[in-house]
Design an enzyme around this catalytic site. Structure first.
Site, PDB file in Angstrom:
ATOM      1  N   ASP A  13     -29.217   5.478 -34.572  1.00  0.00           N
ATOM      2  CA  ASP A  13     -29.162   5.720 -33.130  1.00  0.00           C
ATOM      3  C   ASP A  13     -29.428   4.474 -32.295  1.00  0.00           C
ATOM      4  OD1 ASP A  13     -28.669   8.390 -33.696  1.00  0.00           O
ATOM      5  OD2 ASP A  13     -30.812   8.879 -33.714  1.00  0.00           O
ATOM      6  N   LYS A  16     -24.801   2.066 -31.939  1.00  0.00           N
ATOM      7  CA  LYS A  16     -23.638   1.552 -32.688  1.00  0.00           C
ATOM      8  C   LYS A  16     -22.331   2.034 -32.076  1.00  0.00           C
ATOM      9  CE  LYS A  16     -25.243   3.565 -36.359  1.00  0.00           C
ATOM     10  NZ  LYS A  16     -26.516   4.030 -35.790  1.00  0.00           N
ATOM     11  N   GLY A  40     -24.194  10.637 -35.220  1.00  0.00           N
ATOM     12  CA  GLY A  40     -23.777  11.049 -33.878  1.00  0.00           C
ATOM     13  C   GLY A  40     -23.669   9.794 -33.053  1.00  0.00           C
ATOM     14  N   HIS A  41     -22.463   9.395 -32.739  1.00  0.00           N
ATOM     15  CA  HIS A  41     -22.233   8.135 -32.020  1.00  0.00           C
ATOM     16  C   HIS A  41     -21.692   8.447 -30.625  1.00  0.00           C
ATOM     17  CE1 HIS A  41     -21.840   5.796 -36.071  1.00  0.00           C
ATOM     18  NE2 HIS A  41     -22.971   6.451 -35.944  1.00  0.00           N
ATOM     19  N   GLN A 225     -25.912   5.617 -39.461  1.00  0.00           N
ATOM     20  CA  GLN A 225     -27.336   5.544 -39.795  1.00  0.00           C
ATOM     21  C   GLN A 225     -27.845   4.107 -39.567  1.00  0.00           C
ATOM     22  OE1 GLN A 225     -25.182   7.422 -42.281  1.00  0.00           O
ATOM     23  NE2 GLN A 225     -25.592   8.941 -40.720  1.00  0.00           N
TER      24      GLN A 225
END
Ligand code: GDP
Ligand code: IMO
Ligand code: MG
Length: 426
Positions: A13, A16, A40-41, A225
């Site tokens: 988080d 990225k 989750g991006h 990650q």
């Protein structure tokens, strides 16, 4: 032609998605190399926010081809859902633009059931997984009993593989965890539908990427990650089951190392973690609440409140070490506005000794107390800054100190979630 790796330097988080989206403007291909929909991006473009879990963060540029690499574990139901959502918002997700490695492993319903059951049975020692089936899917891959995406193309053989797998998994689910058994026929039928839709997207993506590089195309490798969640180099066992570090990019995409010209580590200007495990600089006070509220530190995938703390430069140096980072993208500097003084952990105190290294043993890390250095904060709103010189002196000093401690330059500084809210430094 060159490839750039975008790597999480903390516990995930780091931003990225934003950095990848920004760099995608100059790229031809963006490839995710590991993990699955535990990621989750977030990409913010004007008033639109996109939360991507499987689809690479380059998808918003029509000329970019996106690749889901062989190092990923893919839940086809979630992938198709995400593709449908993007298509409904006018994003082209046709096979011309989105390729899925035939070597990627599939997440099947029993992986999700087993992830949840294993977490429940761990009780107080739960890892805090995202319950997306990630660990069980990678475990099957390592045990050589996984099922790969390319296998969906032969429905009869696929149904047989599913039948054999479900037989074993049902034993575990019913006898060990006291759950209902799953139906292999239902799973095979469900995945037959997915195969029809994903058929044209399946490809030997290593061959595609190497050919693209030979043609002079620019490749961006998007990590999921972060370094401290790496199966080998992270805070084991409080890690994910893949390799977010740079080696994972090469294995996960099927590339040789000579292509990588930049290894960009993404780090927040402070520290966060979601899920269990030691966190030496964690804050349980008003400053921690400030970081959560101002930084909107709630998980993109699970909505969980993220744990927050001061920047840990010991961990950051370690990320530089294990990835060979050439530079940093420092994100969320704007979130520190109003905090005074600022602190950075420059060493740990453990068992009466001062340590400047990041320990391998998670129990030792849990005993580590941070040794802080204090720096003056700033009050000015910095979210409009577009050059380093526009930042207040205190913010510049903070960035410079991080560069000194990490031993690499911060070539990108992010002062807000939008593409434009970025300072590029030569
Ligand atoms: P990822 O998993 O590394 O892609 O990061 P996430 O998207 O899960 O979390 C990062 C969050 O921070 C997202 O909500 C981003 O929109 C947001 N973000 C990224 N960079 C910045 C920044 O510089 N400032 C602020 N305020 N938010 C940012
Ligand atoms: P992105 O790509 C933050 C964490 C989980 C848990 C541990 C294991 O958005 O940075 P898993 O479901 O992978 O078996 O969970 O890893 N985790 C993440 N934390 N960001 C992520 O992805 C994460 N993916 C997994 O919270 O602690
Ligand atoms: Mg995330």
């Amino acid at each position: 032609m060159p490839a750039i790796a975008v790597i999480g330097a903390q516990w995930g988080d780091e931003g990225k998605g934003k950095i990848t989206d920004m760099l995608a403007a100059e790229s031809d291909v963006v490839a995710r190399y590991g993990g699955g929909d535990n990621a989750g991006h977030t990409v913010v473009v004007g008033n639109d926010t996109f939360k991507l879990h499987l689809v690479p963060s380059g998808i918003l540029y029509p000329r970019v081809v996106c690749v889901l690499g062989g190092g990923m574990v893919v839940n086809p139901r979630r992938l198709l859902q995400e593709m449908d959502e993007l298509a409904a918002r006018g994003v082209d997700v046709s096979a011309r633009r989105l390729l899925l490695s035939n070597r990627a492993h599939l997440i099947l319903p029993y992986h999700i059931a087993l992830d949840g059951a294993a977490e429940r049975s761990r009780g107080q020692s739960a890892l805090g997984t995202t319950k997306r089936g990630i660990g069980p899917a990678y475990a099957d891959k390592a045990a050589r009993s996984g099922i790969r995406a390319g296998e969906m193309l032969d429905p009869a053989a696929f149904a047989e593989r599913v039948r054999a797998a479900v037989l074993t998994k049902n034993e575990l689910l019913t006898r060990v965890y006291g759950q209902e058994p799953l139906s292999p026929e239902e799973i095979a039928a469900e995945y037959r539908e997915y195969a029809l839709r994903l058929r044209s997207h399946l490809a030997d993506t290593s061959a595609f990427l190497v050919e693209a590089l030979r043609e002079g195309k620019q490749l961006l490798c998007e990590g999921a990650q972060g370094t401290l969640l790496d199966l080998d180099h992270g805070t084991y066992p409080y890690v994910t089951s893949s390799y977010p570090t740079v080696g994972g990019a090469l294995i996960g995409l099927g590339l040789g190392p000579q292509h990588l010209t930049r290894i960009l580590g993404v780090t927040k200007a402070y520290q966060t973690r979601v899920g269990a495990g030691p966190f030496p600089t964690e804050l349980h006070d008003d400053t921690g609440d400030h970081l959560v509220e101002v930084g909107h530190e709630y998980g993109t995938t699970t909505g969980r409140r993220r744990r927050t703390g001061w920047l840990d430069a010991v961990a950051l140096r370690y990320a530089v070490q294990v990835n060979g980072l050439s530079e940093l993208a420092l994100t969320k500097l704007d979130v520190l506005t109003g905090l005074n003084p600022l602190r950075i952990a420059v060493a740990y105190m453990c068992d009466g000794e001062t340590w400047d290294h990041f320990p391998a043993d998670v129990r030792a890390l849990a005993r580590c107390q941070p040794v802080y250095e204090e720096l003056p904060g700033w009050e000015e709103d910095i979210s409009g800054a577009r050059t380093f010189e526009e930042l207040p002196q205190e913010a510049r000093d903070y960035v410079t100190r991080i560069e000194e401690l990490a031993g690499v330059p911060a070539t990108l500084i992010s002062v807000g979630p939008e593409r434009e809210q970025t300072i590029h430094r030569p």
